[in-house]
Design an enzyme around this catalytic site. Structure first.
Site, short mmCIF file in Angstrom:
data_model
loop_
_atom_site.label_atom_id
_atom_site.label_comp_id
_atom_site.label_asym_id
_atom_site.label_seq_id
_atom_site.Cartn_x
_atom_site.Cartn_y
_atom_site.Cartn_z
N ALA A 106 35.67 40.92 37.31
CA ALA A 106 36.79 39.98 37.32
C ALA A 106 38.09 40.74 37.61
O ALA A 106 39.16 40.36 37.15
CB ALA A 106 36.90 39.23 36.00
N SER A 107 37.94 41.84 38.36
CA SER A 107 39.08 42.63 38.80
C SER A 107 39.92 43.08 37.61
O SER A 107 39.39 43.69 36.67
CB SER A 107 39.91 41.82 39.80
OG SER A 107 40.87 42.61 40.44
N HIS A 108 41.23 42.81 37.60
CA HIS A 108 42.12 43.30 36.55
C HIS A 108 42.14 42.41 35.31
O HIS A 108 42.80 42.74 34.33
CB HIS A 108 43.55 43.42 37.08
CG HIS A 108 44.11 42.08 37.51
ND1 HIS A 108 43.82 41.53 38.73
CD2 HIS A 108 44.91 41.21 36.86
CE1 HIS A 108 44.44 40.36 38.82
NE2 HIS A 108 45.10 40.14 37.71
#
Length: 319
Positions: A106-108
């Protein structure tokens, strides 16, 4: 069953949601089955191969298994590459000549979130029209499920770190960097890129102090490269008298760096320090002007870096 009150984000970057609410193993399997069905048509092959990896989030293994089930259910051959950063998984996919890839990340976003990012055979996101097709299949629960005779066994290949390291060794002047006797501090935030950073910096002969290397997914601070989240890194760079500090993201798709004794540069909310870029490749390959590319958000930093060497800059959507 997914919680309809929680956000499930569907875009060109894939899917992301809140674990146990908007994104569940069932949702993940449906999405990857839709992707796998699209891939068969896109690549015009009966049995496309898909590399499957993840970042270090606590829910990652669960969603990796669900994603694998969705892909296998539509007859795809799955190569599990383990915990890798998104860029290194893309490189690994090309290394094994895969037809596509799935990254569980979920990336960052913080640990309560997870997601799925689809990749083409060349390691980039599918184009908008392809993403629309995948989303339509997912929403309609349409997938080309196969019978048992067409199910493919899952393979495992955990050499991504070494593949990435060896590729970099072909692109830069390793001896030049070793002779520089550099010292660096790396905050790997217990994300996916700790082993990759360690292997690469060891190759380059960099004396490295590494914080939070283990990919536990228990992030020691908010994993966004903002000033308040870089305080510890900056303090350790100063204390260790290091030449540079690097802050990796959860899936290491981007890196923020800090030159001693300057403030952080390269982050989403900071601007570049005025210093000439350093060419680290073989001297014979040094160009007179160098292009630079990057995500839309730090475009001012990218433009300044490229402009200082007379090169063009290019922007892409945030992945």
């Amino acid at each position: 069953m997914a919680d309809s009150s929680a956000p499930l984000m569907l875009s060109i970057s894939g899917m992301r949601g809140l674990v146990g609410r908007s994104i569940t193993p069932d949702v993940a399997a449906r999405y990857t089955a839709a992707f796998g069905s699209w891939l068969k048509t896109a690549r015009d092959t009966a049995r496309p191969t898909v590399v499957l990896g993840r970042d270090s989030r606590p829910s990652g293994e669960m969603f990796e298994n669900a994603a694998a089930a969705g892909l296998v259910s539509v007859g795809r051959k799955v190569v599990s590459v383990g915990v890798l950063s998104k860029p290194v998984e893309a490189i690994k996919g090309q290394h094994v000549e895969a037809d596509g890839g799935i990254v569980i990340t979920a990336s960052h976003n913080p640990a309560p979130w997870n997601g799925i990012k689809p990749l083409r055979h060349d390691g980039v996101a599918p184009p908008p029209e392809a993403v629309e097709n995948i989303i339509a299949r997912f929403k309609a629960d349409e997938a080309d499920h196969v019978e048992v005779e067409q199910l493919q066994p899952i393979e495992t290949d955990t050499t991504g770190v070494e593949v990435h390291r060896d590729l970099v060794a072909e692109l830069v002047d390793v001896e030049l960097l070793r002779d520089a006797k550099l010292k660096a501090v790396v905050d790997s935030v217990h994300g996916a890129g700790g082993a990759e950073a360690a292997a690469l910096l060891d190759l380059l002969g960099v004396d490295t102090v590494q914080l939070y290397k283990e990919p536990t997914g228990r992030f020691p601070h908010v994993p966004e490269p903002t000033k308040e989240n870089l305080t510890e890194l900056c303090e350790v760079v100063a204390r260790e008298q290091a030449h540079v500090g690097f802050a990796q993201g959860i899936n290491s798709a981007g890196v923020t760096w800090r030159w001693r004794p300057s403030r952080p540069v390269g982050g989403w909310t900071t601007s570049p320090r005025q210093r000439a870029p350093v060419w680290c490749g073989p001297p014979s390959a040094k160009p007179t002007s160098r292009p630079a590319c990057g995500l839309m958000t730090p475009s001012s930093a990218v433009k300044a870096t490229a402009g200082s060497s007379g090169g063009p800059s290019a922007r892409s959507a945030i992945a």
